[in-house]
Design a protein around this motif. Sequence first.
Motif, short mmCIF file in Angstrom:
data_model
loop_
_atom_site.label_atom_id
_atom_site.label_comp_id
_atom_site.label_asym_id
_atom_site.label_seq_id
_atom_site.Cartn_x
_atom_site.Cartn_y
_atom_site.Cartn_z
N LEU A 154 -52.54 -12.64 -12.94
CA LEU A 154 -53.81 -12.30 -12.28
C LEU A 154 -53.80 -12.81 -10.84
O LEU A 154 -53.52 -13.99 -10.61
CB LEU A 154 -54.97 -12.96 -13.01
N PHE A 155 -54.12 -11.94 -9.91
CA PHE A 155 -54.11 -12.31 -8.50
C PHE A 155 -55.41 -11.87 -7.83
O PHE A 155 -55.96 -10.81 -8.18
CB PHE A 155 -52.90 -11.69 -7.79
N SER A 156 -55.87 -12.68 -6.88
CA SER A 156 -57.11 -12.35 -6.18
C SER A 156 -56.85 -11.26 -5.14
O SER A 156 -55.69 -10.97 -4.80
CB SER A 156 -57.65 -13.61 -5.47
N GLN A 157 -57.94 -10.73 -4.62
CA GLN A 157 -57.84 -9.72 -3.55
C GLN A 157 -57.05 -10.29 -2.37
O GLN A 157 -56.19 -9.63 -1.80
CB GLN A 157 -59.27 -9.33 -3.11
N PHE A 158 -57.35 -11.56 -2.02
CA PHE A 158 -56.66 -12.21 -0.91
C PHE A 158 -55.15 -12.27 -1.19
O PHE A 158 -54.33 -11.97 -0.32
CB PHE A 158 -57.23 -13.63 -0.73
N GLU A 159 -54.79 -12.63 -2.42
CA GLU A 159 -53.36 -12.79 -2.75
C GLU A 159 -52.61 -11.45 -2.72
O GLU A 159 -51.47 -11.38 -2.26
CB GLU A 159 -53.20 -13.45 -4.12
N VAL A 160 -53.26 -10.37 -3.19
CA VAL A 160 -52.54 -9.08 -3.18
C VAL A 160 -52.50 -8.48 -1.77
O VAL A 160 -51.73 -7.57 -1.52
CB VAL A 160 -53.10 -8.04 -4.19
N GLN A 161 -53.34 -9.04 -0.88
CA GLN A 161 -53.30 -8.53 0.50
C GLN A 161 -52.20 -9.21 1.32
O GLN A 161 -51.93 -8.82 2.43
CB GLN A 161 -54.65 -8.75 1.19
N ARG A 162 -51.59 -10.26 0.74
CA ARG A 162 -50.55 -10.99 1.47
C ARG A 162 -49.16 -10.49 1.06
O ARG A 162 -48.61 -10.95 0.07
CB ARG A 162 -50.66 -12.49 1.21
N GLY A 163 -48.62 -9.55 1.80
CA GLY A 163 -47.21 -9.16 1.63
C GLY A 163 -46.95 -8.02 0.66
O GLY A 163 -45.84 -7.49 0.63
N LEU A 164 -47.95 -7.68 -0.17
CA LEU A 164 -47.70 -6.64 -1.19
C LEU A 164 -48.01 -5.25 -0.61
O LEU A 164 -49.16 -4.98 -0.24
CB LEU A 164 -48.59 -6.91 -2.40
N PRO A 165 -47.00 -4.37 -0.53
CA PRO A 165 -47.28 -3.02 -0.01
C PRO A 165 -48.30 -2.31 -0.92
O PRO A 165 -48.25 -2.44 -2.14
CB PRO A 165 -45.91 -2.33 -0.08
N ILE A 166 -49.20 -1.56 -0.28
CA ILE A 166 -50.30 -0.91 -1.00
C ILE A 166 -49.78 -0.01 -2.13
O ILE A 166 -50.35 0.04 -3.22
CB ILE A 166 -51.24 -0.15 -0.02
N GLN A 167 -48.64 0.67 -1.89
CA GLN A 167 -48.14 1.58 -2.93
C GLN A 167 -47.69 0.82 -4.18
O GLN A 167 -47.80 1.33 -5.30
CB GLN A 167 -47.05 2.55 -2.41
N LEU A 168 -47.22 -0.44 -3.98
CA LEU A 168 -46.81 -1.24 -5.15
C LEU A 168 -48.05 -1.79 -5.87
O LEU A 168 -48.06 -1.95 -7.09
CB LEU A 168 -45.88 -2.38 -4.74
N LEU A 169 -49.11 -2.05 -5.10
CA LEU A 169 -50.38 -2.50 -5.71
C LEU A 169 -50.91 -1.38 -6.62
O LEU A 169 -51.26 -1.62 -7.78
CB LEU A 169 -51.39 -2.85 -4.61
N VAL A 170 -50.93 -0.19 -6.09
CA VAL A 170 -51.45 0.96 -6.85
C VAL A 170 -50.58 1.22 -8.09
O VAL A 170 -51.08 1.50 -9.17
CB VAL A 170 -51.50 2.21 -5.93
N LYS A 171 -49.27 1.08 -7.92
CA LYS A 171 -48.34 1.44 -9.00
C LYS A 171 -48.30 0.41 -10.12
O LYS A 171 -48.20 0.75 -11.29
CB LYS A 171 -46.95 1.57 -8.36
#
Length: 294
Positions: A154-171
């Motif tokens: 589980l990761f916060s909004q802040f954590e997924v905004q640091r370094g994670l490309p949006i397409q990998l977040l969605v996928k």
Amino acid sequence: MTPSDYEFLRKLLKERSGLDLSADKQYLVESRLIPLTRRVGLGGITELVQKLKAGSTDTLTAEVVEAMTTNETFFFRDKIPFDHLREAMLPALLQGRANRRSLRIWCAASSTGQEPYSIAMCLKEFGAALAGWRIEILATDLSQGVLEKSRSGLFSQFEVQRGLPIQLLVKHFTQIGEFWQLNADVRAMVQHRQLNLLQDFGHLGMFDVVFCRNVLIYFDHETKAGIFERLGKVLEPDGFMVLGAAESVVGISDAFKPHPERRGLYRPNAIRLAKPAIVAATPQPAKVVAMASR
Ligand SMILES: C[S@@+](CC[C@H](N)C(=O)[O-])C[C@H]1O[C@@H](n2cnc3c(N)ncnc32)[C@H](O)[C@@H]1O
């Protein structure tokens, strides 16, 4: 905190976690340990030190050690190591392990999981090329707290905004309230285990890749040298080791040599690996010793 309290804590932390604090880091110790003293109902650092000196519980010592660890991490941190993984390590290992069809990757100070899960997402990108392979990503850390968080995925909004490309977040993630949870297929690729790098890790077996990033910077020369020596024994001769941007083996250990073109990437030192075999195959030294002793 008195100077002798500080000296006691410095020694304790060096012994338990390898953390090498210089003489002027009292402010750091205070900022990390005062909240802990409040939480466990102690009056301050002097009282904490008295309790530790009185041989109080191992739990309190572990809490002090954990509170002093720096857990900063983020997805695809520094980018370059993951380029090395995609462009150099995985292609070489896909070829080198074609018969065995298995890969073992160790993330040796994995903190809250962004690093081992970044590795897992890179492997996912290889899709069909790795289909049917046995993949193991082992994430270890000294701190139980960070491992627990890593396991949850589980990761916060802040954590997924640091370094994670949006397409990998969605996928690979599903939004759950304010958090994002990594999907079960990626989480299942990573096994977690508590491990202190100061202690023996030979029992983990052999690895094809070791990520050991942004932890050795906290240790002194001798501790780093010892860890490199032991890492050399658990890495396959054609394996790879990745260090953090501020870390290097140069001037510390000859168990590894830097990759000539790829910064932060290291290979086991083949010349050094070959030495024991050459000695064993050459009987002269034993004769010389025998003659000399007559
Ligand atoms: C700064 S984080 C680095 C995380 C990740 N490797 C990265 O580069 O983003 C350092 C981690 O090392 C862990 N650590 C500190 N001392 C350790 C030790 N002696 N053995 C294993 N892990 C340790 C800390 O708990 C922390 O999670």
